[in-house]
Design a protein around this motif. Structure first.
Motif, PDB file in Angstrom:
ATOM      1  N   SER A 197       0.835  -1.205   0.000  1.00 22.33           N
ATOM      2  CA  SER A 197       0.000   0.000   0.000  1.00 22.33           C
ATOM      3  C   SER A 197       0.869   1.254   0.000  1.00 22.33           C
ATOM      4  O   SER A 197       0.584   2.228  -0.706  1.00 22.33           O
ATOM      5  N   ASP A 198       1.950   1.241   0.794  1.00 23.91           N
ATOM      6  CA  ASP A 198       2.877   2.374   0.817  1.00 23.91           C
ATOM      7  C   ASP A 198       3.485   2.607  -0.557  1.00 23.91           C
ATOM      8  O   ASP A 198       3.628   3.754  -1.003  1.00 23.91           O
ATOM      9  N   LEU A 199       3.864   1.533  -1.227  1.00 26.83           N
ATOM     10  CA  LEU A 199       4.468   1.666  -2.547  1.00 26.83           C
ATOM     11  C   LEU A 199       3.484   2.273  -3.539  1.00 26.83           C
ATOM     12  O   LEU A 199       3.849   3.128  -4.355  1.00 26.83           O
ATOM     13  N   HIS A 200       2.238   1.879  -3.458  1.00 31.75           N
ATOM     14  CA  HIS A 200       1.215   2.442  -4.346  1.00 31.75           C
ATOM     15  C   HIS A 200       1.037   3.930  -4.077  1.00 31.75           C
ATOM     16  O   HIS A 200       0.836   4.723  -5.006  1.00 31.75           O
ATOM     17  N   ARG A 201       1.141   4.321  -2.818  1.00 29.37           N
ATOM     18  CA  ARG A 201       0.949   5.722  -2.437  1.00 29.37           C
ATOM     19  C   ARG A 201       2.182   6.572  -2.727  1.00 29.37           C
ATOM     20  O   ARG A 201       2.060   7.701  -3.201  1.00 29.37           O
ATOM     21  N   LEU A 202       3.364   6.040  -2.453  1.00 30.32           N
ATOM     22  CA  LEU A 202       4.585   6.835  -2.521  1.00 30.32           C
ATOM     23  C   LEU A 202       5.317   6.715  -3.851  1.00 30.32           C
ATOM     24  O   LEU A 202       6.093   7.595  -4.213  1.00 30.32           O
ATOM     25  N   GLY A 203       5.116   5.612  -4.549  1.00 34.64           N
ATOM     26  CA  GLY A 203       5.639   5.514  -5.905  1.00 34.64           C
ATOM     27  C   GLY A 203       6.960   4.809  -6.093  1.00 34.64           C
ATOM     28  O   GLY A 203       7.210   4.253  -7.154  1.00 34.64           O
ATOM     29  N   THR A 204       7.838   4.825  -5.091  1.00 38.47           N
ATOM     30  CA  THR A 204       9.145   4.183  -5.239  1.00 38.47           C
ATOM     31  C   THR A 204       9.499   3.389  -3.983  1.00 38.47           C
ATOM     32  O   THR A 204       9.060   3.719  -2.870  1.00 38.47           O
ATOM     33  N   ILE A 205      10.327   2.367  -4.184  1.00 33.45           N
ATOM     34  CA  ILE A 205      10.793   1.567  -3.054  1.00 33.45           C
ATOM     35  C   ILE A 205      11.646   2.417  -2.119  1.00 33.45           C
ATOM     36  O   ILE A 205      11.575   2.279  -0.893  1.00 33.45           O
ATOM     37  N   ALA A 206      12.433   3.338  -2.683  1.00 27.13           N
ATOM     38  CA  ALA A 206      13.258   4.212  -1.853  1.00 27.13           C
ATOM     39  C   ALA A 206      12.397   5.076  -0.930  1.00 27.13           C
ATOM     40  O   ALA A 206      12.732   5.268   0.252  1.00 27.13           O
ATOM     41  N   ALA A 207      11.275   5.582  -1.447  1.00 25.47           N
ATOM     42  CA  ALA A 207      10.385   6.412  -0.627  1.00 25.47           C
ATOM     43  C   ALA A 207       9.736   5.582   0.476  1.00 25.47           C
ATOM     44  O   ALA A 207       9.574   6.049   1.607  1.00 25.47           O
ATOM     45  N   VAL A 208       9.365   4.343   0.169  1.00 26.56           N
ATOM     46  CA  VAL A 208       8.790   3.452   1.187  1.00 26.56           C
ATOM     47  C   VAL A 208       9.821   3.176   2.270  1.00 26.56           C
ATOM     48  O   VAL A 208       9.517   3.202   3.465  1.00 26.56           O
ATOM     49  N   ALA A 209      11.048   2.901   1.853  1.00 24.80           N
ATOM     50  CA  ALA A 209      12.111   2.614   2.811  1.00 24.80           C
ATOM     51  C   ALA A 209      12.339   3.787   3.750  1.00 24.80           C
ATOM     52  O   ALA A 209      12.495   3.617   4.969  1.00 24.80           O
ATOM     53  N   GLU A 210      12.332   5.006   3.191  1.00 28.33           N
ATOM     54  CA  GLU A 210      12.533   6.193   4.025  1.00 28.33           C
ATOM     55  C   GLU A 210      11.371   6.380   4.995  1.00 28.33           C
ATOM     56  O   GLU A 210      11.579   6.695   6.176  1.00 28.33           O
ATOM     57  N   ALA A 211      10.142   6.164   4.517  1.00 25.74           N
ATOM     58  CA  ALA A 211       8.965   6.354   5.377  1.00 25.74           C
ATOM     59  C   ALA A 211       8.930   5.349   6.510  1.00 25.74           C
ATOM     60  O   ALA A 211       8.486   5.664   7.618  1.00 25.74           O
ATOM     61  N   ARG A 212       9.381   4.128   6.243  1.00 30.47           N
ATOM     62  CA  ARG A 212       9.304   3.054   7.236  1.00 30.47           C
ATOM     63  C   ARG A 212      10.613   2.807   7.981  1.00 30.47           C
ATOM     64  O   ARG A 212      10.691   1.886   8.793  1.00 30.47           O
ATOM     65  N   THR A 213      11.623   3.629   7.677  1.00 28.22           N
ATOM     66  CA  THR A 213      12.965   3.469   8.259  1.00 28.22           C
ATOM     67  C   THR A 213      13.516   2.064   8.035  1.00 28.22           C
ATOM     68  O   THR A 213      14.108   1.462   8.928  1.00 28.22           O
ATOM     69  N   TYR A 214      13.297   1.543   6.834  1.00 35.01           N
ATOM     70  CA  TYR A 214      13.904   0.294   6.388  1.00 35.01           C
ATOM     71  C   TYR A 214      14.981   0.631   5.366  1.00 35.01           C
ATOM     72  O   TYR A 214      15.096   1.760   4.906  1.00 35.01           O
TER      73      TYR A 214
END
Length: 298
Positions: free
Chosen positions: A11-28
């Motif tokens: 769901s985060d990827l669909h909202r944010l668009g990139t794996i890098a953005a998901v990683a930053e949002a989730r601190t992964y």
């Protein structure tokens, strides 16, 4: 069985668009996000993503799963709310996000009332631009947040969030008393104090002025309305100011009501409305708004 934590990442990827953005949002790390999404694909038994260079795109199956994921996450919020309702009353941490003028006028009485009526709540308030509220709610760093838009610049609803109306405000033209005329037509050639380019307030100023037949010439840029009013009082230009921010203007400022309205909503994750803590915050915000209106925010 599909892993809920991995569904959240999808769901985060669909909202944010990139794996890098998901990683930053989730601190992964990006690698960890990719591994979790690959594991979700194995659980689903079909490809969910297509890799195109550094970017990923959703397959038809991925699009279907994202739509169902929104329903799943909302159901989990409803389950959490139902379990919380079994307790004796609102309790535990509640994180509230609000924009500056609401922080100054609405939030202090809300915090006092909640502390008195629900002492088991652990309240945390963060000043936040409304643009950042949806992401903060979905990333679970907020539980309740205040969103706003303008009738002249309506916002699109986020399907992962629910909201209820809180307040509709008058927007004022703020002018120095010495040169005030109270008419937009008369300020087409004077300096303007505008919000930072790219913000909603900046866009609203452009739209209001263009509807009046001119493009405002910005001399100063400020996002804090107290600063804006101080600059207007100093004769540095004119500006637009919403009602919450204009409760106690300097004596050197004249305010003229315009037909434009700012609208504020209380937002929360879809399915969380019945959570006792969220419901308590909503009730307190509505009560503070009614009382503030009655006292004209003084």
């Amino acid at each position: 069985m599909l892993d809920v934590r991995r569904l959240r990442l999808l769901s985060d990827l669909h909202r944010l668009g990139t794996i890098a953005a998901v990683a930053e949002a989730r601190t992964y790390t990006p690698s960890a996000v990719s591994q979790q999404l690959a594991a979700l694909e194995r659980e689903a038994g079909v490809p969910l993503l297509e890799r195109t260079g550094r970017r990923v795109a959703f397959t038809a199956a991925g699009q279907v799963l994202v739509r169902h994921t929104e329903t799943v996450l909302a159901a989990l919020e409803e389950a959490d709310a139902a379990i919380a309702a079994v307790r004796t009353g609102p309790a535990g941490p509640v994180r509230i996000g609000a924009f500056p003028s609401a922080m100054r006028t609405l939030l202090p009485p809300v915090l006092v009332a909640l502390g008195r009526e629900h002492p088991a709540l652990e309240l945390t308030v963060t000043e936040l631009d409304p643009v950042a509220v949806p992401a903060a709610l979905l990333e679970r760093s907020l539980d309740v947040g205040l969103l706003n838009d303008y009738d002249i610049a309506p916002a699109e609803a986020d399907p992962a969030l629910d909201s209820v109306p809180l307040l509709e405000e008058t927007v004022y033209l703020a002018e120095p008393v010495a040169t005030a005329t109270g008419a937009l037509d008369d300020v087409s050639d004077v300096p303007w104090i505008s919000a930072t380019s790219g913000t909603l307030c900046h866009e609203v100023t452009l739209r209001v002025c263009r509807a009046a037949g001119f493009t405002p010439q910005a001399r100063h840029h400020a996002d804090d309305f107290a600063t804006v009013l101080a600059l207007v009082a100093a004769g540095q230009g004119v500006s637009l100011v919403p009602e919450l921010a204009a409760a106690s203007p300097p004596a050197e400022v004249r305010l003229t009501a315009l037909p434009t309205r700012r609208r504020t909503r209380i937002a929360f994750r879809r399915g969380a409305a019945a959570h006792p803590a969220v419901a308590a915050v909503i009730a307190a915000l509505h009560a503070a708004t009614r009382e503030g209106r009655a006292s004209t925010w003084t």
